[in-house]
Design an enzyme around this catalytic site. Structure first.
Site, PDB file in Angstrom:
ATOM      1  CB  ILE A  41      -6.086   7.003   0.310  1.00 59.55           C
ATOM      2  CG1 ILE A  41      -7.127   8.122   0.418  1.00 59.55           C
ATOM      3  CG2 ILE A  41      -5.770   6.439   1.697  1.00 59.55           C
ATOM      4  CD1 ILE A  41      -8.457   7.687   0.969  1.00 59.55           C
ATOM      5  CD  GLU A  42       0.975   4.883   2.354  1.00 62.19           C
ATOM      6  OE1 GLU A  42       1.340   3.764   1.935  1.00 62.19           O
ATOM      7  OE2 GLU A  42       0.654   5.109   3.535  1.00 62.19           O
ATOM      8  CB  SER A  43      -1.600   1.188   0.033  1.00 55.89           C
ATOM      9  OG  SER A  43      -0.191   1.088  -0.027  1.00 55.89           O
ATOM     10  CE  LYS A  44       3.636   0.632   7.518  1.00 50.14           C
ATOM     11  NZ  LYS A  44       5.093   0.612   7.781  1.00 50.14           N
TER      12      LYS A  44
ATOM     13  CB  CYS B  21       6.031   0.521  -3.719  1.00 48.27           C
ATOM     14  SG  CYS B  21       5.590   1.789  -2.507  1.00 48.27           S
TER      15      CYS B  21
ATOM     16  CG  ASP C 247       3.088  -2.177  -6.489  1.00 44.29           C
ATOM     17  OD1 ASP C 247       2.971  -2.733  -5.383  1.00 44.29           O
ATOM     18  OD2 ASP C 247       3.426  -0.989  -6.621  1.00 44.29           O
TER      19      ASP C 247
ATOM     20  CD  GLU D 272      -3.599   4.832  -6.435  1.00 38.55           C
ATOM     21  OE1 GLU D 272      -4.194   4.681  -5.361  1.00 38.55           O
ATOM     22  OE2 GLU D 272      -2.357   4.668  -6.547  1.00 38.55           O
TER      23      GLU D 272
ATOM     24  NE  ARG E 111       3.022  -4.855  -1.489  1.00 38.24           N
ATOM     25  CZ  ARG E 111       3.578  -3.999  -2.335  1.00 38.24           C
ATOM     26  NH1 ARG E 111       3.620  -2.715  -2.035  1.00 38.24           N
ATOM     27  NH2 ARG E 111       4.071  -4.408  -3.479  1.00 38.24           N
TER      28      ARG E 111
END
Length: 279
Positions: free
Chosen positions: A86-89, A187, A194, A227, A255
């Site tokens: 799942i993309e963090s933003k 990123c 990161d 990941e 973040r």
């Protein structure tokens, strides 16, 4: 590392976005795991048998039925066998969509989180929603193992290079846990840094610590999601060091109210989610 895929072009990451004022599960955006696994040759069969992307979500708020804001912290574990990460933003934007929406109970919010994240990941996801009173008693811990960072060596190359691990083992058979706080990658989309702490637990021929540290530092200008970096480290160690047993675990700084902590192992179960000093 660059990947070409339609799913990456659609990501909100790196783009200016508006925050939703009401709960909206469609804000979640998946990234297929096969994008990284194809390059590693592990799309269909992974060399690790246990694993999860362990997230801590610190910024969760919603309204109760009286309109009174509620707050919580969530532990989330996304199984490594899920089709997508799942993309963090998008995860952050999704969580913010709860802010002005009413829910009757903690359990209702937890059920929404579990269902929505599972649907996005297309796999098993567990969610534990905690009141702040629970986290007041959570200790800051250290990852078990010997830190390899204080070596008197000169570093002048910061480009990712797995060949650093060539001939990286000694004949002595060991069972040990090694830790480095010097993991830094970037990123895949935004190039933002990161920062992470890395734990490597293994049984097999002893790994040369200087070569291992140089390899870890070579990620410093490498662009991949958290990941993906952990799975790459696991595969490189299996290729060059060939341990009988291996665990790779990274805990990254947060973040946007989220930290991501990928865990992969071929012999031990996923650990409890316990934060480190930089988290």
């Amino acid at each position: 590392m660059q990947y070409q895929h339609d799913s990456l072009d659609k990501l909100k990451l790196g783009q200016q976005t508006q925050y939703a004022s009401n709960y909206d599960h469609t804000l979640l955006q998946p990234v297929p795991r096969h994008l990284n696994r194809d390059t590693l040759g592990i799309t269909h069969t992974q060399p690790f048998h246990f694993g999860a992307d362990i997230w801590t979500a610190y910024e969760i708020s919603w309204l109760n039925l009286n309109g009174l804001p509620q707050v919580a912290i969530a532990d989330v574990a996304i199984d490594f066998q899920s089709e997508n990460l799942i993309e963090s933003k998008s995860f952050k934007l999704y969580l913010n969509s709860f802010n002005q929406s009413k829910f009757a109970t903690f359990e209702e919010v937890q059920q929404h989180l579990t269902q929505d994240l599972s649907n996005c990941a297309k796999g098993k996801v567990s969610v534990k929603l905690h009141p702040l009173s629970k986290y007041c008693h959570e200790p800051i811990v250290e990852l078990a193992g010997e830190c390899i960072d204080q070596q008197d060596i000169e570093i002048n190359d910061y480009q990712f290079n797995p060949e650093i691990l060539t001939n990286c083992t000694h004949d002595q058979m060991v069972k040990e846990s090694l830790v480095s706080h010097l993991l830094k990658s970037n990123c895949l989309i935004t190039n933002q840094p990161d920062w992470g702490t890395l734990q490597i637990r293994y049984e097999g021929k002893q790994i040369d610590r200087e070569k291992l540290l140089r390899y870890i530092i070579s990620f410093r200008q490498h662009n991949e999601f958290h990941e993906q970096c952990v799975e790459r480290i696991f595969c490189d160690l299996m290729q060059f060091a060939k341990p009988d047993k291996l665990t790779v675990y990274a805990r990254y700084t947060r973040r946007g109210g989220l930290d991501i902590n990928p865990f992969r192992s071929n012999f031990e179960a996923v650990p409890d989610n316990q934060r480190l000093a930089r988290q």
